[in-house]
Structures are given as structure tokens and as C-alpha cells.
Design an enzyme around this catalytic site. Structure first.
Site, PDB file in Angstrom:
ATOM      1  N   SER A  42       0.836  -1.133   0.092  1.00 25.59           N
ATOM      2  CA  SER A  42       0.170   0.090   0.015  1.00 25.59           C
ATOM      3  C   SER A  42       0.721   1.291   0.062  1.00 25.59           C
ATOM      4  CB  SER A  42      -0.825   0.083   1.237  1.00 25.59           C
ATOM      5  OG  SER A  42       0.028   0.162   2.268  1.00 25.59           O
ATOM      6  N   ASP A  74       0.136  -0.766  -4.598  1.00 25.60           N
ATOM      7  CA  ASP A  74      -1.455  -0.796  -4.601  1.00 25.60           C
ATOM      8  C   ASP A  74      -1.876   0.584  -4.181  1.00 25.60           C
ATOM      9  OD1 ASP A  74      -3.521  -2.575  -2.419  1.00 25.60           O
ATOM     10  OD2 ASP A  74      -3.566  -2.279  -4.679  1.00 25.60           O
ATOM     11  N   HIS A  75      -3.152   0.680  -4.748  1.00 26.84           N
ATOM     12  CA  HIS A  75      -3.801   1.874  -4.698  1.00 26.84           C
ATOM     13  C   HIS A  75      -2.886   3.165  -4.436  1.00 26.84           C
ATOM     14  CE1 HIS A  75      -7.843   0.081  -4.121  1.00 26.84           C
ATOM     15  NE2 HIS A  75      -7.257  -1.021  -3.432  1.00 26.84           N
ATOM     16  N   GLU A 126      -8.734   1.734 -11.561  1.00 26.20           N
ATOM     17  CA  GLU A 126      -9.835   1.172 -10.779  1.00 26.20           C
ATOM     18  C   GLU A 126     -10.972   2.245 -11.519  1.00 26.20           C
ATOM     19  OE1 GLU A 126      -9.904   1.316  -6.318  1.00 26.20           O
ATOM     20  OE2 GLU A 126     -11.787   1.651  -6.378  1.00 26.20           O
ATOM     21  N   HIS A 198     -10.816  -6.731  -5.943  1.00 21.77           N
ATOM     22  CA  HIS A 198     -10.225  -5.956  -4.426  1.00 21.77           C
ATOM     23  C   HIS A 198     -11.200  -6.742  -3.481  1.00 21.77           C
ATOM     24  CE1 HIS A 198      -7.109  -2.862  -5.904  1.00 21.77           C
ATOM     25  NE2 HIS A 198      -7.739  -3.565  -7.036  1.00 21.77           N
ATOM     26  N   GLY A 199     -10.770  -6.555  -2.378  1.00 26.34           N
ATOM     27  CA  GLY A 199     -11.449  -6.905  -1.096  1.00 26.34           C
ATOM     28  C   GLY A 199     -11.505  -8.432  -1.108  1.00 26.34           C
TER      29      GLY A 199
HETATM   30  O1  G3H Z   1      -5.945  -3.494  -2.343  1.00 28.25           O
HETATM   31  C1  G3H Z   1      -6.052  -4.256  -1.487  1.00 28.25           C
HETATM   32  C2  G3H Z   1      -7.165  -5.062  -1.357  1.00 28.25           C
HETATM   33  O2  G3H Z   1      -8.158  -4.910  -1.819  1.00 28.25           O
HETATM   34  C3  G3H Z   1      -7.419  -5.301   0.092  1.00 28.25           C
HETATM   35  O3  G3H Z   1      -8.639  -5.922   0.531  1.00 28.25           O
HETATM   36  O4  G3H Z   1      -8.246  -5.880   2.798  1.00 28.25           O
HETATM   37  O5  G3H Z   1     -10.501  -6.716   2.137  1.00 28.25           O
HETATM   38  O6  G3H Z   1      -8.580  -8.211   1.565  1.00 28.25           O
HETATM   39  P1  G3H Z   1      -8.856  -6.907   1.963  1.00 28.25           P
HETATM   40 ZN    ZN Z   2      -7.822  -2.716  -2.689  1.00 26.87          ZN
END
Ligand code: G3H
Ligand code: ZN
Length: 278
Positions: A42, A74-75, A126, A198-199
Site C-alpha cells: 500500500s 497498490d492503490h 480502478e 479487490h477486497g
Molecule cells: O488492495 C488491497 C485489497 O483490495 C485489500 O482488500 O483487505 O479486504 O483483503 P482486503
Molecule cells: Zn484494494
């Protein structure tokens, strides 16, 4: 250009790490399962790292242990970090301009692509809003990416990976995930560009396998689960007395944390292999 992820490439889990130790634990899971992997930082982790030392360690350890390891920023919302990571040898970068109007997202993404292409670095962008908190990135609104937006974006950018918001959430889910699989299906009909989910934390193995069943899903991000595995390692150390002052051995605790992260990552990577047999 090291196009490590493309229409014909394997699928990857991308794990957010923040240190050499957390990176090693995830890489050991990749060696254990025989899978390739993406280590991603990150902005917050990137800011705190000895970037060159981290990159050198990851690349050397990967080479020594025959682990196909790719480094991803990332991001990222800071152009100076994008430029620096491209120069330092990150394999890919994510420009997250999703909170901007589409036309601005397109302009910013194209600026990053121009920079990244000069060093053969791939670019992820994104579309839509991924709700929840991920390190220093948060969004309360969940904006599922619309197909018109996606088409407009892909028509005007030459992005290498697309993270379209499909209802997954950063961090822990407060209820059952409401995943818009149709966005993945419809995107596959208009482009071969790798789709990024993501997520990933909190999705069941069934949901992860369903996501992996889509051939255009090439990257699934996991961050919170890495942190929780680290935390479990400490909890287990407390439980088995390894944190008592008498005879305290940091190596024993760090090993426990390492093994907890490695186990979590290996379980996810095993799904990649399971998905290939389905
Ligand atoms: O960019 C990172 C991920 O989208 C993190 O998602 O914390 O829900 O695994 P998460
Ligand atoms: Zn993410």
C-alpha cells in the site's frame, strides 16, 4: 515489457505486505504450493519501507527459491510514488483515481501509462468505488462500476489491468458479500484485459473459486487477512507462554507469526490449483 499478467497468464493472489518478514512468509507459501504470487505494498507500507532493500530481497529470495514473484504498488494516489516505483523496478503499479470523475481518471491513468511504459511496468486502474478501509485508502460509498463507464474507460486508456468495483469490500464484511458477477462476465465480453478483484478478505472459498472460474479474473487482492494472520501469530504466542518475560525468545514469536501468515497464504493459493481442476 515484462507482461507477467495477461489474457493467457496464470491467475494470482496479490498479498499486501509491509516488511521483509511478511513478504518472506507469503513467498514461503508460494514455494510450498508451487504458485506464482504478487506482493503488493500500500502507499503507507511503501512510504515506510527501505524500498531498494525490500525490492532486492524479494527478487533475490524469489530467484534463489524459484518463486515467480512480482512486486506491485497498490492503490497509489501520489504520482511521485508511481515514478519512483517505476524507476526502482516494481513490476506493476496501480493508479487509484477512482474517486475522480471518469474523464479525470482517464487522463491521470494515461499519464501513468506513459511513465510506466518507458520502463516496461504494467498499470492497474480502478473504476467505481470499492467500499471499506484499506490502510490509507477508504471509501464509504459503494459505487458498482457501470458497463458504460468501463467501456468508455477502456476505449480511452491502454491499461494493463482493470479493477472494477463489483461489490467486494476492503476490510471485514459487515454482512454477506453482494458480488456483482455480471460485471465480470460483461467485461470479459468486451475486453481480454485482466480483471482485478479487490477486497478478497472475508470471501468464502466458494466465492473465491467462483471468482477464479472467470478466466478474465487474473488477480485477487488480499490484505486484511495477512494482518489478521500476523495477529493470530501473536495471540498463539501469548497462549503458549512464548511471550512470558522468563526465557523470552523473539525468534520463537517471529517464527509463529511467519508460520501463521504462510499458512493463510498457502490456503488461498491452494484454491488457484483447485480452480484449475474444476
Ligand atoms: O488492495 C488491497 C485489497 O483490495 C485489500 O482488500 O483487505 O479486504 O483483503 P482486503
Ligand atoms: Zn484494494
Amino acid at each position: 515489457m515484462n507482461k507477467y499478467i495477461h489474457a493467457g497468464s496464470p491467475q494470482f493472489f496479490a498479498f499486501n505486505v509491509w516488511s521483509i518478514e511478511s513478504a518472506k512468509a507469503v513467498m514461503d507459501a508460494a514455494a510450498q504450493t508451487g504458485c506464482g504470487l504478487i506482493l503488493q505494498t500500500s502507499m503507507k507500507a511503501y512510504e515506510q519501507l527501505d524500498k531498494e532493500g525490500f525490492r532486492t530481497y524479494v527478487k533475490d529470495y524469489g530467484q534463489k527459491n524459484d518463486i515467480k514473484t512480482y512486486l506491485h504498488l497498490d492503490h497509489c494516489r501520489k504520482m511521485e510514488y508511481i515514478h519512483e516505483a517505476v524507476d526502482l523496478g516494481w513490476d506493476s503499479v496501480m493508479i487509484d483515481a477512482s474517486e475522480k470523475p471518469l474523464c479525470e481518471n482517464i487522463v491521470i491513468t494515461n499519464e501513468v501509462i506513459r511513465t510506466a511504459r518507458q520502463k516496461g511496468v504494467l498499470v492497474e486502474a480502478e473504476i467505481g468505488q470499492i467500499r471499506g478501509q484499506e490502510d490509507d485508502i477508504s471509501s464509504v460509498k459503494a459505487g458498482i462500476a457501470g458497463m458504460r463507464e468501463i467501456e468508455e474507460f477502456l476505449k480511452n486508456t491502454d491499461v494493463d489491468m482493470l479493477a472494477a468495483a463489483i461489490g467486494t469490500v476492503h476490510g471485514l464484511y459487515k454482512g454477506a458479500p453482494d458480488i456483482h458477477y455480471d460485471v465480470i462476465e460483461q467485461t470479459a465480453q468486451i475486453t481480454e484485459i485482466p480483471f482485478v478483484v479487490h477486497g478478497g478478505t472475508g470471501l468464502s472459498d466458494g466465492e473465491l473459486l467462483r471468482l477464479l472460474s472467470y478466466k478474465n479474473v487474473k488477480k485477487i487482492n488480499i490484505s486484511t487477512d495477512v494482518k489478521l494472520a500476523y495477529r493470530r501469530g501473536i495471540e498463539e504466542s501469548i497462549r503458549d507462554g512464548a511471550m512470558e518475560p522468563k526465557g523470552f525468545d523473539p525468534l520463537r514469536v517471529e517464527r509463529r507469526i511467519h508460520d501463521s501468515i504462510q499458512q493463510m497464504a498457502a490456503e488461498k493459493m491452494e484454491l488457484l490449483k483447485k480452480g484449475r481442476t474444476m
